[in-house]
Design a protein around this motif. Structure first.
Motif, PDB file in Angstrom:
ATOM      1  N   LYS A  55      60.912   1.033 -24.732  1.00 64.75           N
ATOM      2  CA  LYS A  55      61.012   0.918 -26.190  1.00 64.75           C
ATOM      3  C   LYS A  55      61.843   2.049 -26.782  1.00 64.75           C
ATOM      4  O   LYS A  55      62.754   1.819 -27.574  1.00 64.75           O
ATOM      5  CB  LYS A  55      59.609   0.928 -26.816  1.00 64.75           C
ATOM      6  CG  LYS A  55      58.666  -0.090 -26.222  1.00 64.75           C
ATOM      7  CD  LYS A  55      57.314  -0.066 -26.904  1.00 64.75           C
ATOM      8  CE  LYS A  55      56.559   1.239 -26.765  1.00 64.75           C
ATOM      9  NZ  LYS A  55      56.048   1.501 -25.409  1.00 64.75           N
ATOM     10  N   SER A  56      61.499   3.266 -26.389  1.00 66.94           N
ATOM     11  CA  SER A  56      62.223   4.403 -26.952  1.00 66.94           C
ATOM     12  C   SER A  56      63.672   4.403 -26.508  1.00 66.94           C
ATOM     13  O   SER A  56      64.568   4.746 -27.284  1.00 66.94           O
ATOM     14  CB  SER A  56      61.572   5.716 -26.533  1.00 66.94           C
ATOM     15  OG  SER A  56      60.262   5.775 -27.003  1.00 66.94           O
ATOM     16  N   VAL A  57      63.905   4.055 -25.268  1.00 66.69           N
ATOM     17  CA  VAL A  57      65.278   4.037 -24.780  1.00 66.69           C
ATOM     18  C   VAL A  57      66.091   3.026 -25.582  1.00 66.69           C
ATOM     19  O   VAL A  57      67.226   3.303 -25.992  1.00 66.69           O
ATOM     20  CB  VAL A  57      65.314   3.732 -23.266  1.00 66.69           C
ATOM     21  CG1 VAL A  57      66.742   3.543 -22.801  1.00 66.69           C
ATOM     22  CG2 VAL A  57      64.647   4.840 -22.485  1.00 66.69           C
ATOM     23  N   ALA A 116      61.729   3.686 -36.535  1.00 63.11           N
ATOM     24  CA  ALA A 116      60.572   4.572 -36.457  1.00 63.11           C
ATOM     25  C   ALA A 116      59.935   4.413 -35.081  1.00 63.11           C
ATOM     26  O   ALA A 116      59.418   3.355 -34.758  1.00 63.11           O
ATOM     27  CB  ALA A 116      59.578   4.239 -37.565  1.00 63.11           C
ATOM     28  N   ASP A 117      60.016   5.460 -34.279  1.00 65.81           N
ATOM     29  CA  ASP A 117      59.467   5.405 -32.924  1.00 65.81           C
ATOM     30  C   ASP A 117      58.049   5.959 -32.933  1.00 65.81           C
ATOM     31  O   ASP A 117      57.843   7.160 -32.957  1.00 65.81           O
ATOM     32  CB  ASP A 117      60.360   6.210 -31.969  1.00 65.81           C
ATOM     33  CG  ASP A 117      60.012   5.959 -30.506  1.00 65.81           C
ATOM     34  OD1 ASP A 117      58.969   5.336 -30.241  1.00 65.81           O
ATOM     35  OD2 ASP A 117      60.786   6.394 -29.634  1.00 65.81           O
ATOM     36  N   GLU A 118      57.081   5.066 -32.941  1.00 64.83           N
ATOM     37  CA  GLU A 118      55.664   5.435 -32.973  1.00 64.83           C
ATOM     38  C   GLU A 118      55.377   6.461 -34.064  1.00 64.83           C
ATOM     39  O   GLU A 118      54.911   7.559 -33.771  1.00 64.83           O
ATOM     40  CB  GLU A 118      55.231   5.955 -31.610  1.00 64.83           C
ATOM     41  CG  GLU A 118      55.564   4.969 -30.521  1.00 64.83           C
ATOM     42  CD  GLU A 118      54.922   5.328 -29.190  1.00 64.83           C
ATOM     43  OE1 GLU A 118      53.919   6.043 -29.209  1.00 64.83           O
ATOM     44  OE2 GLU A 118      55.421   4.861 -28.165  1.00 64.83           O
ATOM     45  N   PRO A 119      55.631   6.114 -35.305  1.00 63.70           N
ATOM     46  CA  PRO A 119      55.512   7.105 -36.369  1.00 63.70           C
ATOM     47  C   PRO A 119      54.079   7.506 -36.671  1.00 63.70           C
ATOM     48  O   PRO A 119      53.870   8.509 -37.346  1.00 63.70           O
ATOM     49  CB  PRO A 119      56.133   6.398 -37.576  1.00 63.70           C
ATOM     50  CG  PRO A 119      55.927   4.960 -37.305  1.00 63.70           C
ATOM     51  CD  PRO A 119      55.997   4.793 -35.822  1.00 63.70           C
TER      52      PRO A 119
END
Ligand SMILES: Nc1ncnc2c1ncn2[C@@H]1O[C@H](COP(=O)(O)OP(=O)(O)OP(=O)(O)O)[C@@H](O)[C@H]1O
Ligand SMILES: [Mg+2]
Lengths: 317, 311, 333
Positions: C47-49, C179-182
């Motif tokens: 996901k982050s990648v 937003a990455d796991e905000p």
């Protein structure tokens, strides 16, 4: 991938029907795919082995220690007596590293020197370790008032300039192998005590956490098997880095005339003797002791760096 | 903040007190009397000066009080070897020279160490990183007196590029400064690199990149300042290392600094000079540690949260 | 609807000591203007990648986009030069990271960090930048912005810091917010407030949002569409309702089952039995095979083609194939 590069429809149609039968399988098997968990030291060792520089350092040190033990026995020359006709010889087949102003064989003296220098370094590191374990262990384990008093003392002592205190002690006690080690450890244990305390406190926290999570019996085992080796990492690294700094300190003291006294030799005292000789062209008298000091410090430093990386839990996967 | 500073100040005073007491006890535990029973015959005049200054006939406790008082008033009495001089004379003559050597050394070590460390971190695992770090381990592995001798032999004797000794022109300063700065440079480079690497993985660096800042701005404004915090914390220790380094370097290069006098006093067992200089050096270093702590607390806005002092 | 972002067959690899990690292996997705797309999936699924790829923030080395395109406002971000990319970051696309405790630089004032992006990208005066920053602080619900402006991050609570991070991301009025796991690092009540803030902001500014999360409760609350990632691939994507009420991929079903009840607020993904695939040597077939209760021989050997269940609902699973009758009937129950 290759398969899918063909038109998908035909590729999909070509798949045999039997492949669409459900597989009966044990889902628990999936767990076994995961990496086998190695013991901490084994794991660290595997990572250390990948670090070529650190392995080279370790190998060098092992050879050095073995040679320091056996070489003087095997050498035909004496440490303290030389032949006057052999004064200041440059390296030859008979005297590999040349001879000094008294005609003594430098190669032989270097190995006696290795014994002294390594002994000073290792003894200082071990004594630091024992004092540090006791002081830091008590502070970390007792905690509370005792801890804060003991740490306050450390804070005051920490400001003391290490080498100055060592010099002062040696001026008073007079230089000898024994007094040098004493002087080096009198201030040297402080760094170790701080590290041990930090690690012990961490261990204590784990203990609380574990005690509440597991049934009593296994707590001790978990600590022994997993946590203790884990907290030993930084301590082992500290020991590895104390040895070269003690070797350096001894060389430094020799330079001030406070090191090992003749006729005994350490690398430091030999290098110090060589300093004046170099200007008259007798380079080997400085070069070889200096080379051995530097190589040994280098080996301990790269080994220490390698161990630090190998033990770092952040790098564990 | 104020509480923190007061606490640090009290610790500083306590440390100076410990070293002063230790010096006193050690010197008085030398068999006989450190100020009289020397094989070198000290002249009557010196002996009288010493008696007058140290009240050697008084009880020990009184002597201790007098010693502490001489510290506060900064009056360390006469030297045994040079009857016409006091320890203060030696200090005021030698300190400026040593300080000059030390200042240059630390400035050059900081500049080159930080540059090397930052470059190595930015090119992590690249050629520069590899070379810089190998040089750095070499730098901490070669004792400075060996380096100094090698420099003299190569640059002064063989190539005749630089003058070998004394402290009379900028050319004379080059070799001593290189010899003295190499170790600290290596330490700073290693520390800067590892802390820079750590900082570069932080989320605030990612955030800065996500804002579209230029790489130069990210490194200088966001990364460097945080990465240099650990460097500030070891400055005190570095000053100590450089200072002890001057003992060796000043002797090799025949620089008339404090270190040279100190080493001579050790060789001559000139106890008043040893005592005075040790305490002076210690107080100086301890004060440096204190200064470094203050600078750190100014640089790091979070310091107020460190209720138990940094560690 | 107008598509603002379209990712086509994205592949991202990391070259490491142990080998090449194929972190993202052919991801395609799109985002409509003004909508919120949630990307869910377990740790390490890529996901982050994926979201860092959009910003071209893959650390390189070791990372590299080896294949694929990312169309944004008429250009391919993969092909965009570093310099042009810098002009896009923060201005057209903004990003928020997981931990507000570490997303702010501890040694700079909040005001400095808020305005620096603005100053970088526009020729705005210091005064108006400050004015704008205070407006943003007000927008995200921080009281007394003029005092707060001069303070350092450690003087704020976690929730407030995340609000500041959001203000920072929105200050240049971007079209897309990633937003990455905000909310992962925040406690539950704060999480709810922050998600509320996202909805509010989207209403006010019309920004499109990609939300990476572990939290299905959050997805249920704010997402329009959902993409489920597994082993570097998007295994199922669809409108929120389709994913929640008509999931087709066994992994999606597993995810939803691992949540006690959909209407519960703290529905957090729980691990499904087994371990995720080794991305050093990803399986040739479906990466979920080893953990899938309905696995067939084909699954282990061939990656399934995408099946369109509706215009917006796709799934990549062999159970959709007509030949997989028995398992399919199992699922219908
Ligand atoms: N810098 C890197 N170097 C090597 N591998 C990386 C790097 N960054 C990510 N990876 C790998 O890529 C894969 C996907 O990682 P990613 O961070 O996208 O997962 P994620 O879905 O965001 O997980 P999480 O929920 O834990 O954040 C992982 O296997 C990870 O090990
Ligand atoms: Mg992630």
């Amino acid at each position: 991938m290759e398969r899918l590069n063909r038109p998908i429809e035909t590729a999909v149609q070509q798949i045999p029907d039997e492949w669409f039968q459900p597989i009966e399988k044990d889902l628990n098997k999936a767990e076994e795919v995961s990496r086998p968990s190695l013991s901490f030291y084994k794991d660290a060792w595997i990572r250390l082995k990948k670090n070529r520089l650190a392995v080279t350092g370790l190998f060098f040190l092992i050879v050095l220690i073995l040679a320091a033990i056996f070489a003087p026995i095997l050498s035909p020359y004496s440490i303290s007596e030389g032949a006057l006709r052999n004064q200041n010889l440059a390296p030859t087949a008979a005297h590999w590293f040349g001879t000094d102003s008294l005609g003594r064989d430098v190669f032989t003296r270097l190995w006696y020197g290795a014994r002294v220098s390594l002994f000073v370094g290792i003894a200082a590191a071990l004594i630091d370790f024992f004092i540090g374990i006791i002081y830091g262990g008590i502070a970390g384990y007792k905690g509370g008032r005792i801890d804060s008093t003991m740490m306050r003392i450390i804070e005051v002592l920490y400001g003391l300039p290490h080498l100055l205190v060592v010099i002062l002690l040696l001026v008073v006690m007079g230089p000898s192998l024994f007094t040098i080690i004493i002087a080096l450890t009198i201030t040297g244990w402080i760094g170790m005590a701080r590290i041990v305390r930090g690690q012990v406190m961490q261990l204590r926290n784990y203990e609380y956490v574990l005690a509440s999570k597991t049934l009593g019996a296994s707590t001790a085992r978990i600590i022994r098997r997993n946590l203790l080796p884990n907290t030993m990492g930084p301590i082992i690294v500290q020991i590895t880095l104390t040895v070269p700094s003690a070797i350096f300190a001894e060389a430094f003291l020799s330079f001030l005339g406070l090191g090992i006294q003749a006729p005994n030799a350490s690398w430091g005292s030999m290098a110090n003797d060589g300093l004046s000789a170099i200007l008259s062209g007798d380079w080997w008298l400085l070069f070889f002791p200096a080379l051995f000091i530097s190589l040994t410090m280098f080996a301990f430093n790269v080994l220490g760096d390698g161990l630090r990386d190998a033990f770092d839990p952040k790098l564990r996967r | 903040m104020a509480i923190y500073l007061i606490r640090r100040f009290l610790i500083m005073i306590a440390t100076i007190f410990v070293i002063a007491t230790m010096t006193f006890i050690l010197m008085h535990s030398i068999p006989g009397n450190p100020f009289t029973t020397q094989d070198r015959s000290t002249s009557e005049a010196v002996q009288e000066n010493l008696n007058a200054h140290y009240h050697l006939d008084e009880p020990m406790l009184t002597q201790y009080g007098i010693w502490l008082k001489s510290l506060v008033t900064f009056d360390f009495g006469p030297s045994i070897k040079q009857p016409t001089e006091t320890v203060n004379d030696l200090l005021s003559r030698g300190f400026p020279i040593s300080a000059e050597l030390g200042m240059w050394t630390i400035m050059i070590a900081l500049l080159s160490g930080i540059t090397l460390g930052v470059l190595a971190a930015l090119k992590h695992n690249g050629m520069i990183d590899y070379i810089a770090m190998t040089l750095a381990v070499l730098g901490i592995s070669v004792p400075n007196f060996i380096l100094a001798t090698l420099l003299i032999q190569q640059l002064a004797v063989n190539l005749q590029l630089l003058p070998a000794a004394t402290w009379s022109s900028p050319m004379h300063m080059i070799m001593p400064i290189i010899a003295l700065a190499t170790g600290p440079t290596a330490i700073i480079a290693r520390l800067t690199r590892s802390s820079m690497l750590e900082v570069l993985t932080q989320d605030y660096i990612k955030t800065a990149r996500a804002k579209g800042l230029s790489p130069a701005k990210i490194v200088i404004k966001h990364a460097l300042r945080n990465a240099l915090m650990p460097v500030v914390t070891i400055l005190g220790t570095l000053v100590a290392a450089i200072l002890t380094g001057t003992f060796v370097i000043e002797r090799i290069f025949a620089i008339p600094g404090m270190g040279k006098y100190f080493v001579e006093s050790i060789n001559n067992r000139d106890y008043p000079v040893i005592m005075g200089t040790t305490v002076f050096y210690s107080a100086f270093l301890i004060f440096m540690l204190f200064l470094v702590d203050i600078v750190y607390s100014i640089l790091d806005p979070r310091i107020k949260l460190h209720k138990k002092g940094g560690s | 609807m107008e598509k603002i972002l379209e990712i086509e067959d994205l592949h991202v690899h990391f070259t490491t000591y142990g080998g090449t990690v194929q972190a993202v292996r052919g991801v395609s997705l799109y985002l409509n203007k003004g909508e919120t797309l949630a990307i869910v999936g377990e740790s390490g699924s890529g996901k982050s990648v994926t979201s860092n790829s959009i910003m071209q923030l893959i650390p390189s080395p070791p990372g590299k986009i080896v294949k694929g395109s990312i169309q944004f406002k008429g250009r391919d971000l993969v092909q965009t030069s570093k310099k042009e990319m810098r002009a896009i970051r923060g201005v057209d696309i903004s990003m928020i990271f997981q931990d507000p405790m570490t997303a702010l630089n501890p040694t700079l004032t909040v005001g400095d960090q808020l305005t620096e992006g603005l100053k970088q990208h526009t020729s705005i005066s210091a005064d108006s930048a400050k004015q704008k920053a205070m407006d943003m602080l007000r927008l995200v619900g921080i009281a007394e912005p003029d005092n707060r402006f001069k303070q350092y991050p450690h003087q704020f609570s976690g929730g407030m810091r995340q609000r500041i991070v959001i203000a920072m991301a929105l200050i240049c009025e971007p079209d897309l917010l990633i937003a990455d796991e905000p909310t992962t690092a925040l406690d539950v009540t704060i999480q709810a407030q922050i998600m509320e803030l996202f909805s509010e902001i989207q209403e006010k500014t019309g920004v499109s949002i990609i939300l990476v999360t572990h939290d299905l409760g959050v997805v249920a609350r704010v997402a329009d569409r959902v993409a489920v990632m597994y082993g570097g691939k998007i295994v199922e994507t669809g409108d929120k309702d389709a994913i929640f009420y008509n999931p087709q991929h066994p992994y999606t079903i597993g995810l939803l089952h691992s949540v006690p009840r959909l209407d519960m607020q703290e529905a957090v993904l729980q691990p499904i039995d087994g371990t995720p695939p080794d991305l050093f040597a990803p399986p040739q077939g479906c990466p979920f095979t080893a953990r899938c209760a309905h696995a067939m021989q084909v699954c282990a050997n061939v990656y399934p083609p995408a099946t369109n269940l509706s215009a917006s609902h796709q799934v990549e699973c062999w159970l959709q194939d007509a030949r997989a009758t028995r398992a399919a009937s199992l699922m219908k129950r």
